[in-house]
Design a protein around this motif. Structure first.
Motif, mmCIF file in Angstrom:
data_model
loop_
_atom_site.group_PDB
_atom_site.id
_atom_site.type_symbol
_atom_site.label_atom_id
_atom_site.label_comp_id
_atom_site.label_asym_id
_atom_site.label_seq_id
_atom_site.Cartn_x
_atom_site.Cartn_y
_atom_site.Cartn_z
ATOM 1 N N PRO A 148 0.802 -1.236 0.000
ATOM 2 C CA PRO A 148 0.000 0.000 0.000
ATOM 3 C C PRO A 148 0.824 1.270 0.000
ATOM 4 O O PRO A 148 0.338 2.326 -0.384
ATOM 5 C CB PRO A 148 -0.834 -0.124 1.278
ATOM 6 C CG PRO A 148 -0.012 -0.982 2.175
ATOM 7 C CD PRO A 148 0.683 -1.956 1.279
ATOM 8 N N GLY A 149 2.078 1.217 0.459
ATOM 9 C CA GLY A 149 2.858 2.441 0.574
ATOM 10 C C GLY A 149 2.557 3.161 1.875
ATOM 11 O O GLY A 149 2.004 2.586 2.816
ATOM 12 N N SER A 150 2.888 4.426 1.944
ATOM 13 C CA SER A 150 2.690 5.208 3.164
ATOM 14 C C SER A 150 1.199 5.357 3.472
ATOM 15 O O SER A 150 0.377 5.517 2.561
ATOM 16 C CB SER A 150 3.322 6.590 3.004
ATOM 17 O OG SER A 150 3.030 7.386 4.127
ATOM 18 N N ILE A 151 0.842 5.302 4.755
ATOM 19 C CA ILE A 151 -0.565 5.421 5.139
ATOM 20 C C ILE A 151 -0.852 6.634 6.016
ATOM 21 O O ILE A 151 -1.988 6.872 6.400
ATOM 22 C CB ILE A 151 -1.059 4.150 5.863
ATOM 23 C CG1 ILE A 151 -0.289 3.915 7.148
ATOM 24 C CG2 ILE A 151 -0.981 2.949 4.950
ATOM 25 C CD1 ILE A 151 -0.885 2.846 8.033
ATOM 26 N N GLY A 152 0.170 7.396 6.371
ATOM 27 C CA GLY A 152 -0.089 8.549 7.232
ATOM 28 C C GLY A 152 1.081 9.515 7.255
ATOM 29 O O GLY A 152 2.144 9.255 6.681
ATOM 30 N N ALA A 153 0.893 10.640 7.920
ATOM 31 C CA ALA A 153 1.934 11.651 8.050
ATOM 32 C C ALA A 153 2.833 11.328 9.240
ATOM 33 O O ALA A 153 2.714 10.280 9.868
ATOM 34 C CB ALA A 153 1.290 13.021 8.192
ATOM 35 N N ALA A 154 3.733 12.249 9.573
ATOM 36 C CA ALA A 154 4.694 12.024 10.660
ATOM 37 C C ALA A 154 4.120 12.503 11.992
ATOM 38 O O ALA A 154 3.005 12.139 12.351
ATOM 39 C CB ALA A 154 5.997 12.718 10.319
ATOM 40 N N SER A 155 4.843 13.325 12.710
ATOM 41 C CA SER A 155 4.417 13.728 14.055
ATOM 42 C C SER A 155 3.154 14.589 14.035
ATOM 43 O O SER A 155 2.511 14.762 15.069
ATOM 44 C CB SER A 155 5.547 14.492 14.765
ATOM 45 O OG SER A 155 5.933 15.607 13.993
ATOM 46 N N ASP A 156 2.839 15.150 12.904
ATOM 47 C CA ASP A 156 1.590 15.888 12.768
ATOM 48 C C ASP A 156 0.857 15.338 11.536
ATOM 49 O O ASP A 156 1.399 15.399 10.435
ATOM 50 C CB ASP A 156 1.870 17.386 12.579
ATOM 51 C CG ASP A 156 0.591 18.199 12.456
ATOM 52 O OD1 ASP A 156 -0.440 17.745 13.002
ATOM 53 O OD2 ASP A 156 0.621 19.266 11.814
ATOM 54 N N PRO A 157 -0.310 14.747 11.656
ATOM 55 C CA PRO A 157 -1.190 14.653 12.832
ATOM 56 C C PRO A 157 -0.907 13.458 13.742
ATOM 57 O O PRO A 157 -1.666 13.213 14.679
ATOM 58 C CB PRO A 157 -2.565 14.502 12.179
ATOM 59 C CG PRO A 157 -2.291 13.720 10.942
ATOM 60 C CD PRO A 157 -0.956 14.167 10.461
ATOM 61 N N ALA A 158 0.122 12.691 13.478
ATOM 62 C CA ALA A 158 0.520 11.582 14.347
ATOM 63 C C ALA A 158 -0.564 10.513 14.459
ATOM 64 O O ALA A 158 -0.738 9.904 15.516
ATOM 65 C CB ALA A 158 0.908 12.107 15.741
ATOM 66 N N ARG A 159 -1.305 10.319 13.394
ATOM 67 C CA ARG A 159 -2.332 9.276 13.391
ATOM 68 C C ARG A 159 -2.710 8.969 11.943
ATOM 69 O O ARG A 159 -2.328 9.706 11.029
ATOM 70 C CB ARG A 159 -3.583 9.706 14.154
ATOM 71 C CG ARG A 159 -4.325 10.864 13.523
ATOM 72 C CD ARG A 159 -5.417 11.406 14.419
ATOM 73 N NE ARG A 159 -6.104 12.550 13.827
ATOM 74 C CZ ARG A 159 -7.192 12.468 13.081
ATOM 75 N NH1 ARG A 159 -7.716 11.287 12.796
ATOM 76 N NH2 ARG A 159 -7.763 13.556 12.596
ATOM 77 N N VAL A 160 -3.418 7.877 11.779
ATOM 78 C CA VAL A 160 -3.941 7.512 10.459
ATOM 79 C C VAL A 160 -5.404 7.951 10.408
ATOM 80 O O VAL A 160 -6.187 7.625 11.292
ATOM 81 C CB VAL A 160 -3.828 5.994 10.221
ATOM 82 C CG1 VAL A 160 -4.466 5.617 8.893
ATOM 83 C CG2 VAL A 160 -2.367 5.571 10.250
ATOM 84 N N PHE A 161 -5.777 8.694 9.385
ATOM 85 C CA PHE A 161 -7.138 9.202 9.278
ATOM 86 C C PHE A 161 -8.135 8.061 9.066
ATOM 87 O O PHE A 161 -7.841 7.073 8.391
ATOM 88 C CB PHE A 161 -7.260 10.182 8.113
ATOM 89 C CG PHE A 161 -6.594 11.508 8.386
ATOM 90 C CD1 PHE A 161 -7.141 12.392 9.300
ATOM 91 C CD2 PHE A 161 -5.425 11.860 7.720
ATOM 92 C CE1 PHE A 161 -6.541 13.613 9.558
ATOM 93 C CE2 PHE A 161 -4.819 13.078 7.975
ATOM 94 C CZ PHE A 161 -5.367 13.954 8.889
ATOM 95 N N LYS A 162 -9.317 8.210 9.646
ATOM 96 C CA LYS A 162 -10.376 7.229 9.451
ATOM 97 C C LYS A 162 -10.784 7.190 7.981
ATOM 98 O O LYS A 162 -10.789 8.209 7.299
ATOM 99 C CB LYS A 162 -11.604 7.577 10.300
ATOM 100 C CG LYS A 162 -11.426 7.302 11.770
ATOM 101 C CD LYS A 162 -12.702 7.581 12.543
ATOM 102 C CE LYS A 162 -12.528 7.246 14.016
ATOM 103 N NZ LYS A 162 -13.775 7.508 14.777
ATOM 104 N N GLY A 163 -11.136 5.996 7.505
ATOM 105 C CA GLY A 163 -11.554 5.845 6.131
ATOM 106 C C GLY A 163 -10.412 5.631 5.162
ATOM 107 O O GLY A 163 -10.627 5.584 3.946
ATOM 108 N N MET A 164 -9.182 5.501 5.665
ATOM 109 C CA MET A 164 -8.034 5.252 4.791
ATOM 110 C C MET A 164 -8.239 3.940 4.030
ATOM 111 O O MET A 164 -8.649 2.930 4.612
ATOM 112 C CB MET A 164 -6.761 5.183 5.638
ATOM 113 C CG MET A 164 -5.486 4.981 4.846
ATOM 114 S SD MET A 164 -5.042 6.388 3.818
ATOM 115 C CE MET A 164 -4.757 7.640 5.068
#
Length: 206
Positions: free
Chosen positions: A144-160
């Motif tokens: 899938p590759g990258s699934i989220g950002a780094a320290s901001d927002p420091a989480r994976v968004f819902k619905g990914m």
């Protein structure tokens, strides 16, 4: 919306009036029997409950057996409520495909899509994978590759969009044209594809 219950027979193709070959699905529609008429005074809303497909008595619970006996019909496999019929119906009445649908009508077909099990992002969401097979990529072709950002927002968004259970969901396909109605055989031909496997139960609404 008025409608009936049926099942998917399979796909074929027919020629329309212009001579074009059109992919179609054959549906076995009805006959459906009225198992209950709901009224505004008693139930708070108006609807007609239709039953389809015979069911063995020993596979029917006692409360449901009483429900069918009250309507004077045999136990049914599937029941769905409809509204908007152009004639007054009572318990025990039978409806066939040609009484509800006509050639040229556009219908909604509701069914359960084929279950594919747990699938990755390439099959589930159409991802291309990460990079090519060259440049040292030996195990990333379907990743899938990258699934989220780094320290901001420091989480994976819902619905990914990620791997998971694929198919086996209620799906509605809208505006399928009725190409042919065959009342003697209880069959109806609609343009295009409908959800589910051969023999799966469908709800067809106007």
């Amino acid at each position: 919306m008025p409608g009936l219950i049926g099942k998917k027979i399979g796909m074929t193709s027919i020629y329309d009036a212009s001579g074009k070959n059109v992919p179609c699905t054959i549906l076995e529609v009805g006959p459906c029997v009225v198992t209950q008429v709901k009224t505004l005074e008693k139930d708070g809303y108006e609807a007609v409950q239709l039953g389809w497909g015979d069911k063995a008595d020993h596979r029917t619970s006692k409360p449901m057996k009483g429900h069918f006996d009250k309507a004077g019909v045999s136990p049914k496999k599937r029941m769905v409520e409809f509204t908007g019929f152009d004639r007054e119906l009572k318990a025990g009445d039978e409806l066939k495909a040609d009484e509800v649908f006509n050639e040229g009508d556009f219908v909604f077909v509701i069914g359960r899509s084929k279950g594919k099990g747990f699938q990755g992002v390439v099959k589930r969401h159409g991802f291309a994978g990460v990079g090519q097979a060259t440049h040292g990529q030996h195990n990333r072709l379907r990743a899938p590759g990258s699934i989220g950002a780094a320290s901001d927002p420091a989480r994976v968004f819902k619905g990914m969009r990620m791997a998971g259970q694929t198919g086996n969901k209620r799906v509605t396909v809208e505006n399928l044209q009725v190409m042919k109605v065959m009342p003697e055989e209880g069959l109806m031909v609609v343009k295009g594809a409908v959800p589910g496997h051969k023999g799966s139960t469908l709800v067809i609404r106007k």
